[in-house]
Design a protein around this motif. Structure first.
Motif, PDB file in Angstrom:
ATOM      1  N   TYR A 113       9.155   1.185 -14.943  1.00 18.30           N
ATOM      2  CA  TYR A 113      10.098   0.704 -13.803  1.00 18.30           C
ATOM      3  C   TYR A 113      10.305   1.564 -12.745  1.00 18.30           C
ATOM      4  CZ  TYR A 113      14.446  -1.472 -12.414  1.00 18.30           C
ATOM      5  OH  TYR A 113      15.361  -2.092 -11.598  1.00 18.30           O
ATOM      6  N   VAL A 114      10.400   1.147 -11.633  1.00 19.08           N
ATOM      7  CA  VAL A 114      10.710   1.752 -10.163  1.00 19.08           C
ATOM      8  C   VAL A 114      11.875   0.982  -9.625  1.00 19.08           C
ATOM      9  CG1 VAL A 114      10.096   2.495  -7.882  1.00 19.08           C
ATOM     10  CG2 VAL A 114       8.615   2.924  -9.962  1.00 19.08           C
ATOM     11  N   GLU A 115      13.078   1.757  -9.565  1.00 19.03           N
ATOM     12  CA  GLU A 115      14.229   1.103  -8.829  1.00 19.03           C
ATOM     13  C   GLU A 115      13.736   0.538  -7.322  1.00 19.03           C
ATOM     14  OE1 GLU A 115      17.021  -0.941  -8.188  1.00 19.03           O
ATOM     15  OE2 GLU A 115      17.332   0.452 -10.008  1.00 19.03           O
ATOM     16  N   MET A 116      14.063  -0.722  -7.213  1.00 16.25           N
ATOM     17  CA  MET A 116      13.833  -1.072  -5.637  1.00 16.25           C
ATOM     18  C   MET A 116      14.944  -0.951  -4.905  1.00 16.25           C
ATOM     19  SD  MET A 116      11.809  -4.485  -6.690  1.00 16.25           S
ATOM     20  CE  MET A 116      11.368  -5.064  -5.196  1.00 16.25           C
ATOM     21  N   ASN A 117      16.153  -1.016  -5.474  1.00 19.72           N
ATOM     22  CA  ASN A 117      17.488  -0.861  -4.613  1.00 19.72           C
ATOM     23  C   ASN A 117      17.522   0.514  -4.166  1.00 19.72           C
ATOM     24  OD1 ASN A 117      20.039  -1.354  -3.322  1.00 19.72           O
ATOM     25  ND2 ASN A 117      20.832  -1.522  -5.677  1.00 19.72           N
ATOM     26  N   ARG A 118      17.111   0.791  -3.088  1.00 21.54           N
ATOM     27  CA  ARG A 118      16.973   2.352  -2.633  1.00 21.54           C
ATOM     28  C   ARG A 118      18.061   2.377  -1.510  1.00 21.54           C
ATOM     29  NH1 ARG A 118      12.963   3.886  -5.919  1.00 21.54           N
ATOM     30  NH2 ARG A 118      12.781   6.004  -5.011  1.00 21.54           N
ATOM     31  N   LEU A 119      18.003   1.244  -0.655  1.00 26.14           N
ATOM     32  CA  LEU A 119      19.031   1.531   0.536  1.00 26.14           C
ATOM     33  C   LEU A 119      20.248   0.382   0.211  1.00 26.14           C
ATOM     34  CD1 LEU A 119      16.338   2.030   3.152  1.00 26.14           C
ATOM     35  CD2 LEU A 119      17.763   3.627   2.248  1.00 26.14           C
ATOM     36  N   GLU A 171       0.803  -1.101   0.016  1.00 28.92           N
ATOM     37  CA  GLU A 171      -0.227   0.209   0.067  1.00 28.92           C
ATOM     38  C   GLU A 171       0.834   1.138  -0.096  1.00 28.92           C
ATOM     39  OE1 GLU A 171      -4.279   1.516   2.124  1.00 28.92           O
ATOM     40  OE2 GLU A 171      -3.026  -0.109   2.917  1.00 28.92           O
ATOM     41  N   GLY A 172       0.482   2.067  -0.938  1.00 25.80           N
ATOM     42  CA  GLY A 172       1.375   3.533  -0.948  1.00 25.80           C
ATOM     43  C   GLY A 172       1.946   3.644  -2.454  1.00 25.80           C
ATOM     44  N   THR A 173       1.889   4.897  -2.850  1.00 27.91           N
ATOM     45  CA  THR A 173       2.595   5.187  -4.002  1.00 27.91           C
ATOM     46  C   THR A 173       3.880   6.053  -4.073  1.00 27.91           C
ATOM     47  OG1 THR A 173       1.140   7.021  -4.498  1.00 27.91           O
ATOM     48  CG2 THR A 173       0.358   4.965  -5.037  1.00 27.91           C
ATOM     49  N   ASN A 174       4.326   6.071  -2.980  1.00 27.51           N
ATOM     50  CA  ASN A 174       5.628   6.850  -3.055  1.00 27.51           C
ATOM     51  C   ASN A 174       6.771   5.802  -2.594  1.00 27.51           C
ATOM     52  OD1 ASN A 174       8.057   8.376  -2.367  1.00 27.51           O
ATOM     53  ND2 ASN A 174       6.684   9.782  -0.627  1.00 27.51           N
ATOM     54  N   PRO A 175       7.529   5.393  -3.563  1.00 27.20           N
ATOM     55  CA  PRO A 175       8.590   4.619  -3.334  1.00 27.20           C
ATOM     56  C   PRO A 175       9.686   4.618  -2.359  1.00 27.20           C
ATOM     57  CG  PRO A 175       7.990   4.968  -5.822  1.00 27.20           C
ATOM     58  CD  PRO A 175       7.553   5.921  -4.862  1.00 27.20           C
ATOM     59  N   ASP A 176      10.030   6.259  -2.285  1.00 25.25           N
ATOM     60  CA  ASP A 176      10.914   6.556  -1.070  1.00 25.25           C
ATOM     61  C   ASP A 176      10.256   6.161   0.307  1.00 25.25           C
ATOM     62  OD1 ASP A 176      12.773   7.434  -2.974  1.00 25.25           O
ATOM     63  OD2 ASP A 176      11.672   9.536  -2.851  1.00 25.25           O
ATOM     64  N   ALA A 177       9.012   6.300   0.383  1.00 28.01           N
ATOM     65  CA  ALA A 177       8.488   6.022   1.918  1.00 28.01           C
ATOM     66  C   ALA A 177       8.410   4.533   2.056  1.00 28.01           C
ATOM     67  CB  ALA A 177       7.076   6.374   1.903  1.00 28.01           C
ATOM     68  N   LEU A 178       8.801   3.661   0.756  1.00 27.41           N
ATOM     69  CA  LEU A 178       8.663   2.288   0.946  1.00 27.41           C
ATOM     70  C   LEU A 178       9.990   1.692   0.747  1.00 27.41           C
ATOM     71  CD1 LEU A 178       5.460   1.653  -1.160  1.00 27.41           C
ATOM     72  CD2 LEU A 178       5.538   1.647   1.117  1.00 27.41           C
ATOM     73  N   ALA A 179      11.052   2.543   0.951  1.00 30.59           N
ATOM     74  CA  ALA A 179      12.382   2.363   0.641  1.00 30.59           C
ATOM     75  C   ALA A 179      13.055   0.875   1.356  1.00 30.59           C
ATOM     76  CB  ALA A 179      13.394   3.390   1.003  1.00 30.59           C
ATOM     77  N   GLY A 180      12.467   0.806   2.716  1.00 35.08           N
ATOM     78  CA  GLY A 180      13.065  -0.247   3.523  1.00 35.08           C
ATOM     79  C   GLY A 180      12.519  -1.544   2.951  1.00 35.08           C
ATOM     80  N   GLN A 181      11.176  -1.569   2.541  1.00 32.13           N
ATOM     81  CA  GLN A 181      10.421  -2.887   2.052  1.00 32.13           C
ATOM     82  C   GLN A 181      10.989  -3.215   0.925  1.00 32.13           C
ATOM     83  OE1 GLN A 181       6.007  -2.811   2.940  1.00 32.13           O
ATOM     84  NE2 GLN A 181       6.432  -0.683   3.577  1.00 32.13           N
ATOM     85  N   LEU A 182      11.156  -2.079  -0.216  1.00 27.68           N
ATOM     86  CA  LEU A 182      11.345  -2.546  -1.695  1.00 27.68           C
ATOM     87  C   LEU A 182      12.892  -2.892  -1.469  1.00 27.68           C
ATOM     88  CD1 LEU A 182       9.977   0.334  -3.354  1.00 27.68           C
ATOM     89  CD2 LEU A 182       9.188  -1.862  -3.173  1.00 27.68           C
ATOM     90  N   SER A 183      13.796  -2.187  -0.788  1.00 28.61           N
ATOM     91  CA  SER A 183      15.371  -2.597  -0.579  1.00 28.61           C
ATOM     92  C   SER A 183      15.470  -3.945  -0.072  1.00 28.61           C
ATOM     93  CB  SER A 183      16.016  -1.588   0.071  1.00 28.61           C
ATOM     94  OG  SER A 183      15.971  -0.400  -0.221  1.00 28.61           O
ATOM     95  N   PHE A 184      14.680  -4.407   1.103  1.00 28.69           N
ATOM     96  CA  PHE A 184      14.776  -5.519   1.563  1.00 28.69           C
ATOM     97  C   PHE A 184      14.564  -6.712   0.372  1.00 28.69           C
ATOM     98  CE2 PHE A 184      12.902  -9.219   3.635  1.00 28.69           C
ATOM     99  CZ  PHE A 184      13.755  -9.761   4.345  1.00 28.69           C
ATOM    100  N   LEU A 185      13.409  -6.666  -0.399  1.00 32.96           N
ATOM    101  CA  LEU A 185      13.113  -7.583  -1.171  1.00 32.96           C
ATOM    102  C   LEU A 185      14.143  -7.562  -2.406  1.00 32.96           C
ATOM    103  CD1 LEU A 185       9.226  -6.753  -1.653  1.00 32.96           C
ATOM    104  CD2 LEU A 185      10.357  -8.663  -0.335  1.00 32.96           C
TER     105      LEU A 185
END
Length: 315
Positions: free
Chosen positions: A240-246, A207-221
């Motif tokens: 395409y939205v980059e998942m490797n944010r952290l 849930e949510g459309t701001n990838p920066d706010a989801l950085a922890g989840q996306l980067s973990f995956l």
């Protein structure tokens, strides 16, 4: 395959560490084809499993599909933040052209009866999953997932394997518990066996459309569950939205897992991979990740839990 998947810090083990564990079974059975295939589920809604008043089965007719669409509307549009167009608002159903030729898995509660338009009492539909087999998708223009991920190269590289798409999953809020989710997965596993499916795929939503706010989840995956090269699928370029944010070292695995939706954690427990890149779905107010689950790679612990012949909750 990365060291994260092979060793102590695989996503399966991390999820087990920070999530409630299922009861273990005595033996470990691998996901292999049965010597005698089970009969294909019939459209009349053959029961696939049952726990008390809850039953899992396929939709029997379009009336039940419409009820599943109303459930999806209630969850996606009323509870969550999906944006409805005029037709969706008027019908109060979440529907698209794929519904007409997909199979619809249902969990129904026989203890909660609701009257239909004719005044007859019918058990309430409390959970649903939409399923699309490859041979059906090929006849109707492809998979829904292809709108977000470039899945065709993966399908073309595996001509000997049968693919199946999972989507539009939702459960009525009071039923979001282990029992209902287990029944849904028991139904999916029964379906996989009966149709000799080799690979499951589909989009899972955060849930949510701001990838920066989801950085922890996306980067973990990205760091812990990204598919190896032979199973990797990339989001379509214009979405395409980059998942490797952290960096991996900056991620708190416990916090990331706590934040991930239960469905995504469930996929990880089963041994699923995620694709390369996320996709923001503004209509549904979510950020999607691709889930790829080769049946041969499923966690044997969970295969055995539901039964190599899908017998755990059979009635």
């Amino acid at each position: 395959m990365s060291i994260m998947r092979q060793g102590l810090f695989s996503p399966r083990k991390l999820v087990r560490k920070f999530s409630p564990a299922m009861r273990p079974r005595a033996a470990m059975v691998h996901a292999q084809r049965l010597a005698s295939p089970l009969p294909v589920p019939v459209k009349t809604g053959e029961t696939l499993g049952r726990i008390g008043p809850l039953e899992v089965r396929m939709a029997r007719n379009f009336k039940e599909v419409k009820k599943a669409q109303r459930l999806r509307y209630e969850v996606f549009y009323e509870e969550m933040s999906a944006i409805a167009d005029a037709h969706t608002l008027a019908t109060r159903r979440d529907a698209d052209p794929f519904d007409a030729y997909c199979d619809h898995l249902l969990v129904v509660d026989h203890a909660s009866q609701k009257r239909n338009k004719l005044g007859r009492l019918k058990p309430e539909i409390v959970g649903t999953y939409r399923i699309l087999r490859q041979e059906v998708a090929d006849r109707h223009g492809g998979f829904y997932t292809a709108g977000e991920y470039d899945i065709q190269p993966l399908i073309d590289a595996n001509p000997d394997k049968r693919f199946m798409e999972l989507g539009r999953s939702c459960v009525l809020k009071p039923y979001r518990n282990k029992k209902t989710v287990e029944l849904l997965w028991h139904g999916i596993w029964s379906y996989v066996l009966r149709h000799n499916i080799d690979v499951m795929l589909g989009c899972a939503s955060i849930e949510g459309t701001n990838p920066d706010a989801l950085a922890g989840q996306l980067s973990f995956l990205h760091h812990n569950a990204r598919a190896p090269e032979n199973w990797r699928v990339r989001a379509v370029e214009d979405r395409y939205v980059e998942m490797n944010r952290l960096p991996a070292a900056d991620i708190d695995a416990k916090d990331a897992l706590r934040a991930l939706p239960p469905l995504v954690k469930g996929y990880l427990r089963l041994g699923a991979y995620v694709g390369d890149g996320a996709v923001v779905d503004h209509q549904f107010g979510t950020t999607d990740v691709l889930i790829v689950m080769p049946v041969s790679e499923l966690n044997a612990r969970y295969v055995n839990y539901y039964g190599a012949d899908a017998s755990r909750y059979s009635s």
